[in-house]
Design a protein around this motif. Structure first.
Motif, PDB file in Angstrom:
ATOM      1  N   PHE A  85       0.831  -1.191   0.000  1.00  0.00           N
ATOM      2  CA  PHE A  85       0.000   0.000   0.000  1.00  0.00           C
ATOM      3  C   PHE A  85       0.875   1.255   0.000  1.00  0.00           C
ATOM      4  O   PHE A  85       2.045   1.214   0.366  1.00  0.00           O
ATOM      5  N   ARG A 153       5.476 -14.257   0.446  1.00  0.00           N
ATOM      6  CA  ARG A 153       4.568 -15.316   0.007  1.00  0.00           C
ATOM      7  C   ARG A 153       4.915 -15.819  -1.383  1.00  0.00           C
ATOM      8  O   ARG A 153       4.170 -16.585  -1.965  1.00  0.00           O
TER       9      ARG A 153
ATOM     10  N   GLU B 133      -6.967  -3.951   6.237  1.00  0.00           N
ATOM     11  CA  GLU B 133      -6.651  -4.227   4.837  1.00  0.00           C
ATOM     12  C   GLU B 133      -5.352  -4.979   4.680  1.00  0.00           C
ATOM     13  O   GLU B 133      -5.238  -5.866   3.839  1.00  0.00           O
ATOM     14  N   GLU B 134      -4.390  -4.627   5.504  1.00  0.00           N
ATOM     15  CA  GLU B 134      -3.081  -5.281   5.412  1.00  0.00           C
ATOM     16  C   GLU B 134      -3.223  -6.776   5.730  1.00  0.00           C
ATOM     17  O   GLU B 134      -2.638  -7.621   5.058  1.00  0.00           O
ATOM     18  N   LEU B 135      -4.033  -7.105   6.743  1.00  0.00           N
ATOM     19  CA  LEU B 135      -4.223  -8.521   7.089  1.00  0.00           C
ATOM     20  C   LEU B 135      -5.023  -9.237   6.003  1.00  0.00           C
ATOM     21  O   LEU B 135      -4.750 -10.397   5.680  1.00  0.00           O
ATOM     22  N   ALA B 136      -6.003  -8.542   5.416  1.00  0.00           N
ATOM     23  CA  ALA B 136      -6.769  -9.146   4.314  1.00  0.00           C
ATOM     24  C   ALA B 136      -5.834  -9.444   3.147  1.00  0.00           C
ATOM     25  O   ALA B 136      -5.910 -10.506   2.524  1.00  0.00           O
ATOM     26  N   ALA B 137      -4.920  -8.496   2.885  1.00  0.00           N
ATOM     27  CA  ALA B 137      -3.981  -8.686   1.770  1.00  0.00           C
ATOM     28  C   ALA B 137      -3.032  -9.849   2.051  1.00  0.00           C
ATOM     29  O   ALA B 137      -2.586 -10.524   1.140  1.00  0.00           O
ATOM     30  N   MET B 138      -2.736 -10.080   3.337  1.00  0.00           N
ATOM     31  CA  MET B 138      -1.861 -11.203   3.680  1.00  0.00           C
ATOM     32  C   MET B 138      -2.650 -12.496   3.833  1.00  0.00           C
ATOM     33  O   MET B 138      -2.091 -13.520   4.232  1.00  0.00           O
TER      34      MET B 138
END
Lengths: 242, 235
Positions: A85, A153, B133-138
Motif C-alpha cells: 500500500f 509469500r 486491509e493489510e491482514l486481508a492482503a496477507m
C-alpha cells in the motif's frame, strides 16, 4: 494425487468493471488484461482511480458490476498475489518479526523461516535493522519492509501503490532497484505512480487512466513516443489534467 | 489532639515496618480478592471487548455506550445487587457465599469487567481499523486476525488490567456490603480503614492507608513501565 502446477493467477482480466461508493463512481467501466512480462505501470492524475483499480485486481474489494478473473477464475483468495500500500501498515513488532509474520501468513513451514527471512531482509537492504521496531523505520525503509513482506509469500503478481511517493531520490532508487530485481525473477509487477520519470524507467506497459476510465493502454516505448489521445499527450507533456 | 495524631503516625509506621501480622493478613486478603477479581474480569472482559470491536450487530453503538457507562458503576450499588443475589432469600442464596471472600471477588469482578472490556474494545477496534486491509492482503483468517490484534495490543491490554486492579484495590463500597468486614476473614484494607477510623484506632487505619497508597503507586508505576516498554519494543 496427481502432481500438477498450481493454478496461475495470470492473466488478470477485468470485464467492464465498475466500482462506486453510493453516488460516487470511482471506476467507470474498465476492461483490461494483464499478462506475464515486464512491469505494467498505471499512470494518471490523483483521483483517477489507480488505487481502487489496484485493490480490485488484488481482490480486496468487489466490483459493483462487471467481473475480475484471475487465470480464468473468479473469487481467488490472494494467496499468490501481494500488495504494498502507499502507506503500508507496520505491525507493532520488530522488522524481522514482520517478515516472520508474513511468512507464517503465507503458510510457509517454520523450518524455512530463518533462511527465507535472512534472504528477504538482505534483498530489501534491511539486514542491519532486523531487530528495530518496524514503526520506528523511515518512510523508505518501511516501504522496503512492506515489499519484503509482500515477497514473503513468493507471489506471482506484486501490486505496488505509488511506492515511491514522497521519498527522496536515494530511497526511490532503492525501491526501484528491488522492483527491477523482482521483475527480472519473473514476478509480474503492477504499480501505480504519478511520476512520469519513474514510469519511463520501469514500465514495460503503460495503462493511462483518467476519471475512472482506461484512456490508453500500450507498450511504454510506444505510449511515450506516440500517445494516441489528446489527454495522454497533455499528461505526457506535463500539463495538469483535472 | 495534635499529640494523639503524631503518636498515631509513628505507631502506624511501626506497624508497617514491623510487618504486624494482623496488618499483613488484611493486606494479603485484599490483594487476593482484587487479583482474583481482575483475573475473572480479564477472562470475561477481553473476549467481550474483542467481540464488540470486531463484529457488527444491531444496537452495537448502544452497547458500547452502556459498556463505557458501566466503567463508572457505583461500588455500593454493585454491592447491594450482589448482596440481594447472594442473601439467604435471594436467587443464589443456596450457594451460601454471602460474607465470604468469594462474594467479594464476584462483586469486584462486576466492577472491573466493564473497565477491562471497554478499554480492550477501544484498543482492539483502533488497531483493527489500522490493520484490516493489510491482514486481508496477507490472507490472514479470522482466528489469525484476532490473535494478531491481541498480541499487537498486548501492552495496552496490560495497562487495562492494571487500571482494573487499581479500581478493585481502592474500592470499599462493594466489599463492605457483601464481605461484611469480618475480622480475619473478609476484612480488607479499605474496609478496615473505614472501621478503624470510626472506632478511633488511627494507627492501624493510617498504616493500612500507607500500604494502600504504596500499592496504588506501584501499580501506576507498573502501568507506566509497561507503556514505555511497549513504545521501546513495538514502536
Amino acid at each position: 494425487m496427481t502432481m500438477r502446477a498450481p493454478d496461475s493467477d495470470l492473466p488478470i482480466v477485468l470485464e467492464d468493471v465498475r466500482y462506486g461508493v453510493r453516488d460516487l463512481i470511482i471506476i467507470d467501466g474498465m476492461s483490461l488484461m494483464l499478462t506475464p512480462g515486464a512491469p505494467t505501470v498505471l499512470i494518471g492524475p490523483n483521483g483517477s482511480g489507480k488505487t481502487t483499480l489496484l485493490r480490485l485486481m488484488m481482490g480486496l474489494i468487489e466490483p459493483t458490476s462487471g467481473r475480475v478473473t484471475w487465470g480464468g477464475r473468479t473469487h481467488v483468495p490472494p494467496a499468490r498475489r501481494a500488495i504494498v500500500f502507499q502507506r503500508p501498515v507496520m505491525l507493532r513488532r520488530s522488522v524481522a518479526a514482520n517478515i516472520h509474520y508474513a511468512l507464517a501468513a503465507a503458510g510457509i513451514g517454520r523450518h524455512q523461516h530463518a533462511e527465507r527471512a535472512r534472504d528477504l531482509l538482505e534483498q530489501a537492504g534491511l539486514s542491519a535493522l532486523a531487530e528495530r521496531p518496524a514503526r520506528r523505520l523511515s518512510g523508505g525503509e518501511q516501504q522496503r519492509l512492506a515489499l519484503a513482506r509482500g515477497l514473503a509469500r513468493d507471489p506471482q503478481v506484486l501490486f505496488l501503490d505509488e511506492p515511491t511517493a514522497s521519498l527522496d531520490p536515494a530511497a526511490t532508487k532503492a525501491i526501484e532497484d528491488v522492483v527491477r530485481a523482482v521483475s527480472a525473477r519473473g514476478i509480474k509487477v503492477v504499480m501505480s505512480t504519478h511520476d512520469l520519470g519513474e514510469a519511463r524507467r520501469l514500465a514495460g506497459d503503460i495503462v493511462f487512466i483518467h476519471r475512472g476510465r482506461v484512456i490508453e493502454s500500450a507498450p511504454a516505448a510506444e505510449f511515450f513516443a506516440h500517445p494516441k489521445t489528446d489527454d495522454a499527450r497533455r499528461f505526457v507533456a506535463g500539463e495538469l489534467l483535472v | 489532639m495534635q499529640e494523639k495524631l503524631m503518636h498515631a503516625d509513628t505507631s502506624a509506621l511501626d506497624l508497617v515496618l514491623s510487618a504486624d501480622p494482623a496488618l499483613m493478613e488484611i493486606v494479603r486478603l485484599s490483594l487476593l480478592v482484587s487479583l482474583g477479581a481482575v483475573v475473572a474480569a480479564a477472562v470475561i472482559g477481553f473476549p467481550l471487548g474483542a467481540v464488540i470491536a470486531l463484529t457488527r450487530y444491531p444496537g452495537r453503538e448502544a452497547s458500547i455506550v452502556v459498556l463505557n457507562a458501566l466503567m463508572g458503576l457505583p461500588p455500593v450499588v454493585v454491592g447491594l445487587a450482589v448482596y440481594l443475589l447472594l442473601s439467604r432469600s435471594g436467587p443464589l442464596g443456596t450457594w451460601g457465599l454471602l460474607f465470604t471472600p468469594a462474594a467479594m471477588v464476584i462483586a469486584q469482578t462486576i466492577l472491573v469487567t466493564p473497565i477491562i472490556a471497554a478499554l480492550a474494545r477501544q484498543t482492539i477496534e483502533d488497531l483493527w481499523t489500522e490493520y484490516r486491509e493489510e491482514l486481508a492482503a496477507m490472507n490472514v483468517g479470522p482466528i489469525g486476525r484476532v490473535a494478531t490484534l491481541l498480541w499487537d495490543a498486548r501492552f495496552s491490554l496490560l495497562t487495562a488490567l492494571l487500571a482494573g486492579f487499581g479500581r478493585a484495590a481502592a474500592e470499599v463500597g462493594a466489599v463492605i456490603i457483601v464481605g461484611g468486614n469480618i475480622d480475619g476473614f473478609t476484612r480488607t484494607m479499605t474496609t478496615a480503614i473505614a472501621l478503624e477510623t470510626s472506632k478511633g484506632d488511627l494507627p492501624l487505619a493510617i498504616g493500612l492507608g500507607m500500604v494502600l497508597i504504596a500499592i496504588v503507586i506501584i501499580v501506576n508505576a507498573l502501568a507506566w513501565g509497561v507503556r514505555r516498554a511497549g513504545e521501546r519494543l513495538a514502536g
